[in-house]
Design a protein around this motif. Structure first.
Motif, PDB file in Angstrom:
ATOM      1  N   LYS A  88     -11.983 -33.479   4.487  1.00 38.11           N
ATOM      2  CA  LYS A  88     -10.512 -33.569   4.460  1.00 38.11           C
ATOM      3  C   LYS A  88      -9.949 -32.539   3.479  1.00 38.11           C
ATOM      4  O   LYS A  88      -8.988 -31.830   3.782  1.00 38.11           O
ATOM      5  N   LYS A 129     -12.778 -33.000  12.222  1.00 44.63           N
ATOM      6  CA  LYS A 129     -12.469 -32.133  11.063  1.00 44.63           C
ATOM      7  C   LYS A 129     -13.213 -30.800  11.043  1.00 44.63           C
ATOM      8  O   LYS A 129     -12.740 -29.841  10.463  1.00 44.63           O
ATOM      9  N   ALA A 175      -7.730 -31.521   8.271  1.00 43.06           N
ATOM     10  CA  ALA A 175      -7.841 -32.687   7.396  1.00 43.06           C
ATOM     11  C   ALA A 175      -7.885 -33.980   8.202  1.00 43.06           C
ATOM     12  O   ALA A 175      -8.440 -34.971   7.752  1.00 43.06           O
ATOM     13  N   TYR A 176      -7.289 -33.952   9.386  1.00 42.54           N
ATOM     14  CA  TYR A 176      -7.125 -35.222  10.097  1.00 42.54           C
ATOM     15  C   TYR A 176      -7.685 -35.229  11.520  1.00 42.54           C
ATOM     16  O   TYR A 176      -7.553 -36.221  12.212  1.00 42.54           O
TER      17      TYR A 176
END
Ligand SMILES: C[S@@+](CC[C@H](N)C(=O)[O-])C[C@H]1O[C@@H](n2cnc3c(N)ncnc32)[C@H](O)[C@@H]1O
Length: 359
Positions: free
Chosen positions: A309, A270, A262-263
């Motif tokens: 994300k 990602k 997600a980050y």
């Protein structure tokens, strides 16, 4: 995701809740076996919108603000909860040690509703977090609430999805329903390759053109005697951009994708970078959806970065389905055992009655 035959939809009488629901990986997995979702909670508005469009159920918001009594009755509690440290109190009492964390919210809901089964997921490092103390608190808390707990790290790579993703899965059975129950985590070694899930020239798989791309020469596809590729079932790094740090490594599509995150940062943030049809590119949202086992009908947000994300945060549906099959096996074994136990008890009572009449 795996197609589940009508005859195998054995959770038709079960209701579940979806905590930390994200975009509903658990929802798909449990529903595929016939179970009904009666409540979901998710704090992120964008993830909630995606959840609503696809599952026709709007998640309630922040779980810390929702009272246990406002959550409907359910048989199974699902949750891929965020990993947070616990401060261990002097008494190491479990439940009390989890205060101030999101696991505490799972614990208070479990304590109130006492669902039959808990199905939890977290990052692989959860088991080693704070020298194993965090996991120990979770196990103590669930034991203290009369649950029989099983946990294991599984890799999505082994379950037919070409993504290297190691996660810890925690399954707990309420001892009041399933006394000293055995549970076997699924074993699988299904081979797959990123090539199986790629789109042809997606417009939303960002192409990277840079001067500092460098390839290594050492990957050559190997064929077996039948002329088929020997697929390695793991990521194959073939090059790098810049210094080759996080998000800067380039992989071959005969192998697997790296863990969607997600980050994650870097040029390939990602999703990672892949050399596909002579171009270096990131994966498209549809490809990420496939890597997590989402159906082709799944609608993702318009923002590509938001979609990345949401899939990075999500779960591998196929792995959840394999685990659910084993949960059903445990339920069935338990039903047989209690039926046998019941029969034996009944026979003993009848014998005793016959004996007392003779006497
Ligand atoms: C690891 S993700 C789980 C994703 C989910 N299993 C899925 O299939 O997409 C954890 C989720 O918990 C949500 N979350 C974090 N704090 C929360 C809170 N206080 N209440 C409800 N949801 C929360 C995050 O926004 C995130 O979507």
């Amino acid at each position: 995701m795996i197609d589940i035959a009508e005859i195998d939809k054995k959770l038709k009488d079960y209701k579940f809740i979806d905590l930390f629901a994200g975009i509903g990986g658990f929802h798909y997995a449990l529903k595929s076996f016939g179970a009904e979702c009666v409540f979901a909670s998710e704090i992120d508005n964008k993830a909630s919108e995606t959840y609503y469009i696809n599952h026709n159920l709007m998640p309630k918001g922040d779980i810390t603000k929702i009272k246990e009594k406002d959550i409907p009755k359910h048989d199974i509690l699902c949750g891929g909860f965020p990993c947070q440290a616990f401060s261990i109190s002097g008494k190491q009492k479990g439940f009390e040690d989890t205060r101030g964390t999101l696991f505490f919210d799972i614990a208070r809901i479990v304590n109130y509703h006492k669902p039959k089964i808990l199905f939890l997921e977290n990052v692989k490092n959860f088991a080693r977090h704070d020298n194993g103390k965090t996991l120990k608190v979770v196990l103590n808390t669930l034991n203290e609430m009369n649950y029989n707990v099983h946990f294991k790290v599984l890799n999505t790579s082994k379950f037919g999805l070409p993504q290297n993703r190691e996660r810890i899965y925690i399954i707990a059975f309420n001892n009041n329903f399933y006394k000293n129950t055995e549970f076997n985590f699924p074993v699988s070694n299904e081979i797959s390759s990123l090539n199986d899930i790629l789109e042809d020239n997606p417009t939303d798989g960002k192409i990277i053109e840079r001067e500092d791309i460098e390839f290594y020469k050492d990957y050559k596809p190997v064929k077996n005697i039948f002329g088929e590729l020997n697929l390695p079932n793991k990521p194959i790094q073939i090059g790098k951009v810049n210094k080759g740090g996080q998000g800067e490594r380039i992989y071959h599509p005969d192998g697997h994708a790296i863990t969607l995150s997600a980050y994650g940062g870097g040029v390939g943030a990602k999703t990672g970078l892949y050399k596909i049809n002579s171009k270096i590119r990131k994966l498209s949202p549809r490809e990420c959806a496939r890597l997590q086992g989402y159906p082709e009908s799944f609608i993702f947000p318009k923002s590509i970065s938001e979609a990345h994300k949401q899939f990075g945060n999500s779960v591998s549906i196929n792995v959840l389905q394999h685990i659910t099959k084993e949960i059903i096996n445990t339920i069935e074994r338990n039903e047989q055992r209690t039926e046998v136990g019941f029969k034996n008890r009944k026979e003993r009572l009848q014998e005793r009655e016959r004996y007392s009449i003779q006497v």
